[in-house]
Motif scaffolding. Sequence first.
Motif, short mmCIF file in Angstrom:
data_model
loop_
_atom_site.label_atom_id
_atom_site.label_comp_id
_atom_site.label_asym_id
_atom_site.label_seq_id
_atom_site.Cartn_x
_atom_site.Cartn_y
_atom_site.Cartn_z
N GLU A 324 1.36 31.75 -32.64
CA GLU A 324 0.89 31.68 -31.25
C GLU A 324 0.01 30.44 -31.04
O GLU A 324 0.11 29.76 -30.02
CB GLU A 324 0.11 32.94 -30.90
N LYS A 325 -0.84 30.15 -32.01
CA LYS A 325 -1.73 28.99 -31.88
C LYS A 325 -0.94 27.68 -31.90
O LYS A 325 -1.16 26.80 -31.07
CB LYS A 325 -2.77 29.00 -33.01
N PHE A 326 -0.04 27.56 -32.86
CA PHE A 326 0.67 26.28 -33.00
C PHE A 326 1.60 26.01 -31.83
O PHE A 326 1.63 24.90 -31.27
CB PHE A 326 1.46 26.25 -34.31
N PHE A 327 2.39 27.01 -31.45
CA PHE A 327 3.39 26.81 -30.40
C PHE A 327 2.83 27.09 -28.99
O PHE A 327 3.54 26.87 -28.01
CB PHE A 327 4.61 27.69 -30.66
N ASN A 328 1.59 27.56 -28.92
CA ASN A 328 0.95 27.88 -27.64
C ASN A 328 1.80 28.87 -26.84
O ASN A 328 2.11 28.67 -25.67
CB ASN A 328 0.69 26.62 -26.82
N ILE A 329 2.16 29.94 -27.54
CA ILE A 329 2.99 30.99 -26.95
C ILE A 329 2.29 32.33 -27.16
O ILE A 329 1.81 32.63 -28.26
CB ILE A 329 4.38 31.02 -27.62
N LYS A 330 2.23 33.13 -26.11
CA LYS A 330 1.67 34.47 -26.21
C LYS A 330 2.80 35.47 -26.41
O LYS A 330 3.71 35.58 -25.57
CB LYS A 330 0.87 34.82 -24.95
N VAL A 442 8.42 39.98 -25.65
CA VAL A 442 8.09 39.15 -24.49
C VAL A 442 7.36 37.90 -24.99
O VAL A 442 6.33 38.01 -25.67
CB VAL A 442 7.21 39.90 -23.48
N LEU A 443 7.89 36.73 -24.67
CA LEU A 443 7.27 35.46 -25.06
C LEU A 443 6.88 34.68 -23.82
O LEU A 443 7.73 34.34 -23.00
CB LEU A 443 8.24 34.64 -25.92
N LYS A 444 5.59 34.40 -23.69
CA LYS A 444 5.08 33.65 -22.55
C LYS A 444 4.68 32.25 -23.04
O LYS A 444 3.77 32.10 -23.85
CB LYS A 444 3.87 34.35 -21.93
N ASP A 445 5.39 31.24 -22.55
CA ASP A 445 5.16 29.85 -22.95
C ASP A 445 3.98 29.30 -22.15
O ASP A 445 4.10 28.95 -20.98
CB ASP A 445 6.44 29.05 -22.67
N LEU A 446 2.82 29.21 -22.80
CA LEU A 446 1.61 28.77 -22.11
C LEU A 446 1.61 27.27 -21.83
O LEU A 446 0.91 26.80 -20.93
CB LEU A 446 0.37 29.14 -22.93
N SER A 447 2.42 26.51 -22.59
CA SER A 447 2.50 25.06 -22.35
C SER A 447 3.42 24.72 -21.17
O SER A 447 3.28 23.67 -20.57
CB SER A 447 3.02 24.36 -23.62
N HIS A 448 4.36 25.61 -20.90
CA HIS A 448 5.33 25.37 -19.81
C HIS A 448 5.47 26.64 -18.99
O HIS A 448 6.53 27.29 -19.01
CB HIS A 448 6.69 24.95 -20.39
N PRO A 449 4.40 27.02 -18.28
CA PRO A 449 4.47 28.28 -17.50
C PRO A 449 5.44 28.15 -16.33
O PRO A 449 5.63 27.07 -15.78
CB PRO A 449 3.03 28.46 -17.01
N ASN A 450 6.04 29.29 -15.99
CA ASN A 450 6.90 29.32 -14.80
C ASN A 450 6.03 29.20 -13.56
O ASN A 450 4.94 29.78 -13.47
CB ASN A 450 7.69 30.64 -14.74
N LYS A 451 6.49 28.43 -12.61
CA LYS A 451 5.75 28.27 -11.35
C LYS A 451 6.17 29.37 -10.39
O LYS A 451 7.34 29.56 -10.11
CB LYS A 451 6.04 26.90 -10.74
N ILE A 452 5.17 30.08 -9.89
CA ILE A 452 5.45 31.19 -8.97
C ILE A 452 5.51 30.67 -7.54
O ILE A 452 4.64 29.92 -7.12
CB ILE A 452 4.36 32.27 -9.09
#
Length: 452
Positions: A324-330, A442-452
């Motif tokens: 999670e830390k390296f890839f910035n993914i939750k 569920v993988l949330k990409d914190l570096s490339h969040p989806n725009k709402i």
Amino acid sequence: MMSNKLFKIITISVLAIAGFGTGLIQTVNGQEIGDKLPDLKIKGPFIMGNEKSTVADLYQKGGLIINFWATWCSPCLKEQKRLDSLTQIYPDLSVLSVTYEDIPGVKAHFARAGLPKSKSMIITTNDTIFHNAFKHRAIPHNIWIDKAGIIKASTGGDEINEKNIKEFLKGNTSKLHIKKDRLDFSFTKTYHVPDSMILFRSYITGYNEEITSGVNFGPDENGEFKRLFAWNRPIIQFFWLAFTKQKNSRMNWNLIELDSSDSIRFIQTYFNRPLFERSRCTNGDDLVTRERKWDYDNLYCYELILPKNIPASKSSEYMLPDLEKFFNIKASTRKKKMMTNVVSLDKSKLSKLPVAKGEKPFINKFYDRLIVKNTSIDDILDCLMERFTDDTPYVNKTGYNGLLSFEIKSEKGKLTLEEVWAKLNGFGIKKVEKKHLYEILVLKDLSHPNKI
């Protein structure tokens, strides 16, 4: 699951990296590219071609490709068809196609698939001469010899195309992508770490062109593990292994929810070609070049070494913090209502269950059979999902906690999932498709969040 539920190794090396020698190569068994091909004898058994031909006869006609292949290698078979077509278009090109496999299996393959039509191809089996002369790790593997007998290149299957063949016959091989390889690489040893005294390590590196691609994972007979190694794999592979507690490596996209505005970095090019062609990776370069760039940008190597064995059920506790830390993914999980296979047990048939008798735990699916020894129903269902590429998840409602042993052999050749379930039905184990809550990743990409 691959070889058994105790120790699983998956090697995905068919198309990727191969070569010769013991270092970063541009050598062929001690000879450098540019040297004269030694006078090697073509020995049979021959499947097709002129048995009196010499290597010199073949390359002097215009050029020679020595092609290493096997009947189990799907990319090799596709490549062989391309070579068949290309040698019919360019009859000055000769192809010597060699396999280490025995002649009965090769003959059986061609009885099903049909022989190539080209008169410029020779196919031999039981080969040791050319395999010893041109050592390599992976197939397809090709040695390009010009009409003067000079070793010009060693390549994989991607380079076998009409454009490259035309240039080769003109004497130009400068644009061929040369394979690089290390024959001394082993996935059973610590990756690039000679210090055997390491007690704990978790590290991630980028793509390494010099090695193959694969996963070494899975619990031992006590359900524990001490080391996990995945090399040249996509980001999502590491999270999937943690999510499944190392029960399988084949990613089931029905069980993955990806929240990212840059999904192309998670999905290998061949899984979703339309997405790849619509993405930022479309920049005017040819497909092979773009795919190679994607590999460099999006494949990684990850190794986890623990000081002692821990339960595989705790995989996520040790893997996710660093990932999670390296890839910035939750990473998280949630229950989703979806179509599942709900598995039940007919209690009136309990006497028909093949109860285990204390054998060493083992489960593996071969071409024509499934062998199960001392294995739980949960592990059997996991195996069916992975080995039969069944994307509909199973929900075990049997309530049976015992272990089973049995073997299922196909009467038709290749074992099918239908045959397996016909046998399981006889034991009183049945499945019904119905919607059910099922846990997904569920993988949330914190570096490339989806725009709402």
